[in-house]
Write an enzyme that holds these catalytic residues in place. Structure first.
Site, PDB file in Angstrom:
ATOM      1  CG  HIS A 145     117.943  94.156  72.771  1.00 45.84           C
ATOM      2  ND1 HIS A 145     117.666  95.477  72.495  1.00 45.84           N
ATOM      3  CD2 HIS A 145     119.046  93.837  72.067  1.00 45.84           C
ATOM      4  CE1 HIS A 145     118.581  95.946  71.670  1.00 45.84           C
ATOM      5  NE2 HIS A 145     119.429  94.971  71.385  1.00 45.84           N
ATOM      6  CB  SER A 157     122.628  93.052  70.407  1.00 46.21           C
ATOM      7  OG  SER A 157     121.330  93.360  69.925  1.00 46.21           O
ATOM      8  CG  ASP A 190     114.697  96.701  73.767  1.00 53.40           C
ATOM      9  OD1 ASP A 190     114.348  95.586  73.316  1.00 53.40           O
ATOM     10  OD2 ASP A 190     115.838  97.167  73.595  1.00 53.40           O
TER      11      ASP A 190
END
Length: 204
Positions: free
Chosen positions: A182, A13, A179
């Protein structure tokens, strides 16, 4: 860099970061920053930049899609960023089948062996913005594997983990992630500048 070059980024991601919502398929992460730099730095070159990041991916997922998402596209340069989820799942989902360092190394070795391109391997970044976090301690063998494989395959090593750790050691409270994993815009900038500096010899 070649006059006509296809540069492919693959990872999780952190690499994907909005590419599916972006008409250009770049997203808003470090790949976008690198893309925009290269487009403006080399306007006369025919560069094609491809983002193949998929959220949640571990080394096993790259193995499953390497033929379709990398080899079939015949890239000139392949940049690989993987390892965060291989460690993070050990922390947040310990009951699932895990990818421990030995398997991580075996899979990455196999993927790099079959890839006929200039390889660029990025160290896994960080898990929590704390040098001594459990995640960052567990990342160490994965980072060392990436460094070792860079030497073995004469790949360009992007010292992303090292650069993040050095940043954290300054004691600054300015965050790089949303977080702990990310990236925010500053974290993406650090990743992009780390990549561009490591690839300086290519960018001529």
């Amino acid at each position: 860099m070649k006059e006509n070059a296809r540069i492919l980024f693959i990872g999780d991601s952190i690499t994907e970061w909005g590419r599916n919502e972006d008409p250009e398929g770049m997203g808003i992460g470090y790949v976008r920053i690198i893309h925009d730099y290269l487009m403006t730095k080399f306007p006369s070159k025919q560069l094609e930049i491809i983002n193949k990041g998929i959220g949640g991916n571990r080394a096993t997922d790259l193995q499953d899609r390497w033929e379709k998402d990398v080899l079939s596209l015949n890239p000139d340069y392949v940049s690989v960023s993987i390892g965060i989820n291989d460690v993070w799942r050990q922390l947040d989902n310990p009951d699932m089948a895990q990818v421990y360092p030995e398997q991580f190394e075996e899979i990455l070795t196999g993927l790099l062996e079959k890839t006929n391109a200039q390889l660029i391997v990025m160290e896994p970044t960080v898990i929590d913005e704390d040098v001594h976090s459990e995640g960052n301690q567990k990342l160490i063998p994965y980072v060392e594997i990436v460094r070792s494989l860079a030497k073995k395959f004469d790949a360009i090593l992007v010292p992303t983990h090292q650069d993040f750790i050095e940043y954290l050691k300054t004691g600054t409270t300015y965050k790089l992630t949303t977080d702990g994993v990310h990236m925010n815009s500053a974290g993406n900038m650090l990743m992009a500048t780390s990549w561009l500096k490591a690839c300086e010899s290519l960018l001529k």
